[in-house]
Motif scaffolding. Sequence first.
Motif, short mmCIF file in Angstrom:
data_model
loop_
_atom_site.label_atom_id
_atom_site.label_comp_id
_atom_site.label_asym_id
_atom_site.label_seq_id
_atom_site.Cartn_x
_atom_site.Cartn_y
_atom_site.Cartn_z
N GLU A 242 0.76 -1.03 -0.25
CA GLU A 242 0.30 0.55 -0.22
C GLU A 242 1.31 1.13 -0.44
OE1 GLU A 242 -3.50 2.25 3.23
OE2 GLU A 242 -2.45 -0.17 2.93
N ASP A 243 0.38 2.19 -1.08
CA ASP A 243 0.94 3.94 -0.80
C ASP A 243 1.35 4.53 0.47
OD1 ASP A 243 2.08 2.89 -3.37
OD2 ASP A 243 0.67 4.12 -4.48
N ILE A 244 2.42 4.44 1.27
CA ILE A 244 2.59 6.03 2.02
C ILE A 244 2.94 6.80 2.33
CG2 ILE A 244 4.88 4.64 3.12
CD1 ILE A 244 3.13 4.64 5.92
N THR A 245 2.71 7.88 2.10
CA THR A 245 2.86 9.29 1.72
C THR A 245 3.60 10.23 3.02
OG1 THR A 245 1.58 9.71 -0.16
CG2 THR A 245 2.79 11.45 1.23
N PHE A 246 4.79 10.53 2.68
CA PHE A 246 5.36 11.16 4.62
C PHE A 246 5.38 12.62 4.16
CE2 PHE A 246 7.23 6.92 4.07
CZ PHE A 246 6.91 6.21 5.78
N ILE A 247 5.05 12.90 5.31
CA ILE A 247 5.55 14.98 5.67
C ILE A 247 6.21 15.24 6.59
CG2 ILE A 247 4.18 17.13 4.84
CD1 ILE A 247 2.10 15.28 4.37
N VAL A 248 7.80 16.16 5.44
CA VAL A 248 8.26 16.68 6.58
C VAL A 248 8.02 17.74 6.89
CG1 VAL A 248 11.17 16.74 7.55
CG2 VAL A 248 10.11 14.51 5.52
N ARG A 249 8.46 18.32 8.01
CA ARG A 249 8.09 19.56 8.24
C ARG A 249 9.16 20.25 9.17
NH1 ARG A 249 2.32 17.97 8.79
NH2 ARG A 249 1.27 18.83 7.02
N GLN A 250 9.04 21.53 9.54
CA GLN A 250 10.14 21.96 10.49
C GLN A 250 9.68 23.77 11.00
OE1 GLN A 250 14.66 21.69 8.73
NE2 GLN A 250 14.92 23.99 9.47
N GLU A 251 10.32 22.98 11.94
CA GLU A 251 9.40 24.77 12.82
C GLU A 251 10.55 25.61 12.57
OE1 GLU A 251 8.30 24.07 16.77
OE2 GLU A 251 6.79 22.33 15.44
N GLN A 252 11.13 25.69 13.45
CA GLN A 252 12.57 26.70 13.00
C GLN A 252 13.79 26.77 12.07
OE1 GLN A 252 13.27 28.33 17.59
NE2 GLN A 252 11.02 28.09 17.60
N GLY A 253 14.77 27.46 11.98
CA GLY A 253 15.72 27.06 11.72
C GLY A 253 16.08 27.62 9.73
N ASP A 254 17.11 27.69 9.79
CA ASP A 254 17.63 27.83 7.79
C ASP A 254 17.01 26.93 7.65
OD1 ASP A 254 19.17 29.54 5.91
OD2 ASP A 254 19.71 27.54 5.58
N VAL A 255 16.75 26.61 6.19
CA VAL A 255 15.96 25.77 4.70
C VAL A 255 16.88 26.07 3.80
CG1 VAL A 255 14.24 25.12 4.03
CG2 VAL A 255 14.12 26.39 5.99
N LEU A 256 17.27 26.95 3.23
CA LEU A 256 18.12 26.53 2.12
C LEU A 256 19.40 25.91 2.35
CD1 LEU A 256 17.72 30.49 0.56
CD2 LEU A 256 16.41 28.29 0.31
N SER A 257 20.21 25.91 3.38
CA SER A 257 21.44 25.61 3.84
C SER A 257 21.61 23.91 4.68
CB SER A 257 22.26 26.84 4.51
OG SER A 257 22.03 26.77 5.98
N THR A 258 20.49 24.15 4.38
CA THR A 258 20.06 22.36 5.17
C THR A 258 20.00 21.02 4.55
OG1 THR A 258 19.19 23.59 7.04
CG2 THR A 258 18.67 21.27 7.17
N LYS A 259 20.73 20.28 5.03
CA LYS A 259 20.23 18.72 4.27
C LYS A 259 19.65 17.98 5.09
CE LYS A 259 24.89 19.49 1.37
NZ LYS A 259 26.04 17.83 1.01
N TYR A 260 18.98 16.98 4.26
CA TYR A 260 18.02 15.95 5.56
C TYR A 260 18.04 14.93 4.80
CZ TYR A 260 15.54 20.53 6.09
OH TYR A 260 15.35 21.80 6.46
N GLN A 261 19.18 14.30 5.62
CA GLN A 261 18.89 12.84 5.50
C GLN A 261 17.83 12.09 5.44
OE1 GLN A 261 22.64 11.54 7.33
NE2 GLN A 261 23.09 13.57 6.80
N VAL A 262 17.39 11.18 5.03
CA VAL A 262 15.51 10.62 5.65
C VAL A 262 16.47 8.45 5.25
CG1 VAL A 262 13.61 9.87 4.30
CG2 VAL A 262 14.85 12.06 4.12
N ASP A 263 16.04 8.15 6.11
CA ASP A 263 16.11 7.14 5.66
C ASP A 263 14.48 6.11 6.59
OD1 ASP A 263 16.96 3.73 6.60
OD2 ASP A 263 18.23 4.43 7.82
N LEU A 264 13.97 4.97 5.28
CA LEU A 264 12.82 4.93 5.82
C LEU A 264 12.78 3.70 6.53
CD1 LEU A 264 10.80 6.25 2.21
CD2 LEU A 264 11.44 6.57 4.80
N GLY A 265 13.38 2.81 6.54
CA GLY A 265 13.67 1.84 7.41
C GLY A 265 13.93 0.40 6.88
N ASP A 266 13.79 -0.14 5.53
CA ASP A 266 13.60 -0.97 4.41
C ASP A 266 15.20 -0.83 3.44
OD1 ASP A 266 12.89 1.13 3.15
OD2 ASP A 266 11.34 -0.58 2.09
N GLY A 267 15.90 -0.13 3.93
CA GLY A 267 17.17 -0.16 2.90
C GLY A 267 16.81 1.41 1.87
#
Length: 549
Positions: A242-267
């Motif tokens: 079944e398709d699942i959709t993750f949404i990532v939000r950030q309340e504070q902090g710089d966004v342009l110079s930030t990298k986001y490392q995503v690990d979905l747990g199945d490799g």
Amino acid sequence: VFEEEHHILYLDHGGVIVAIKDTSIPLKILKFSIDEGQTWSTHNFTSTSVFVDGLLSEPGDETLVMTVFGHISYRSDWELVKVDFRPSFPRECTDEDYESWDLTNLQGDRCIMGQQRSFRKRKISSWCIKGKSFTSALTSKVCECVNTDFLCDYGFERSAPLKSESSKCFADFWFNPEAPPEDCVLGQAYTSSTGYRKVVSNVCEGGVDLQQNLAHHMCPLIAPKGLQISIREESLAVRPGEDITFIVRQEQGDVLSTKYQVDLGDGFKAIYVNLTMTGEPIRHRYENPGIYRVSVKAENVAGHDEAVVFVQVNSPLQALNLEVVPVIGRNQEVNLTAIILPKNPNLTVFYWWIGNNLQPLLTLESFLVTKFAETGDVRVTVQVSCGSSMLQDSKVVHVFDHFHVLPLKFTKHLDMYNPDIPEWREDIGRVVTRLLAKETSIPEETLMTVVKPGLPTVADLHVLLPANQPKKKRSITSDKRIAAIKQALNAHNISFFLRGGYWVLVTLADSGSDSQRIGGGSGYWAIVVLFVICLVSVGAFILYKFKRQ
């Protein structure tokens, strides 16, 4: 002005105020005032008393015609009475009939919300009609700003005033006035508050300016804070594929110079840039059941933050069967087992209801060991919850003080057709019980055959004692029934036909062993033996005393 409630109506731009008492009794008198309510006059608006429901005026504020509506009795239709005040005023008002009036607050200040406004009103001594052309506003003048035109800004509170000076606004303990705002972008500038802000809609100009001397700062690089992962459908339990959709939000902090490392747990692992700014969701699909740890780590030079969510992937429950021995002795341990398909280890919660208890027992294991303290029929219910699917099954357990158990076995042909499912075992048990009851003439309701799971195929025959007979007679009857059952089994008189052309023979598992008696029947003999021992001890003590004398 009045001690009781009244219906109020304003006529001729407030030049006439009309009041009628709001009461449940009929009226024919109204009150009116032409001097802003300082004095009141009465007027008979009808010759017949009317139950007044309300007042109406003609369209336009300048009118002096009003309507009283109500009814004469509770069963009558509506009554409308028109009252015209125009004949009471001899002329139209002129400029000499008005005087100026300045708007002030309770403290007498004329500057309100940054402006001073003057109005004109009819003199109390003038008896005239204002008419359509009347306007109340005269002049409006902007005032200079004073301290009362400012409030404490967000994060500030006003201190208690001292005798020598007025109160000032100070930052709360939790608020940092120099902290950059949440939307502050690296390279841009922001101002820190002095603690004051002008009241909304206040139009004062010049004078005191408590917002001056604002400090200007450059936006620094802010570490990410308040990182969150959510699922669009808000369901943390999904099915495989079944398709699942993750949404990532950030309340504070710089966004342009930030990298986001995503690990979905199945490799699956990936690195995103501007993930929270674009708002682009992450779509994924888990193929195998299990629990997956989904993590997102946001990192820049100033710091990092991490968010974690666990996703449960499981197949929906298809079948549930509660397996329990239908006959059990009082205070004897019994194993309640729930068989589910498909098996989802570590993902299923079991709810157990025993008897009429509304509070269930919760387990993560598919079995529960318990005891029954009272005899009778006890209903056991199990409910299985796995993700969004839920099943329930229920069985009745018969609890007795006394009964016999005879172990049975079958010829090996039965093992070839044993699917090891509850329904098949129940069918075989009913067949054996019916054959034994027919062969031995024992009531079928006092016999119960329970086929055990697994191979080789074996069973237990429960022989229940008659309930409506004396204890001694029940024991004799039980012995006769056990003997009759053993005789039928040893004589190979109990058999049934199996598909494939095989006859299945039912015999005792151990023809030389006696039946096992379950229950507390030996308690009576224990009491008798204890009584005899006590009697012998007392006799020996008396004999010893007699010999010494």
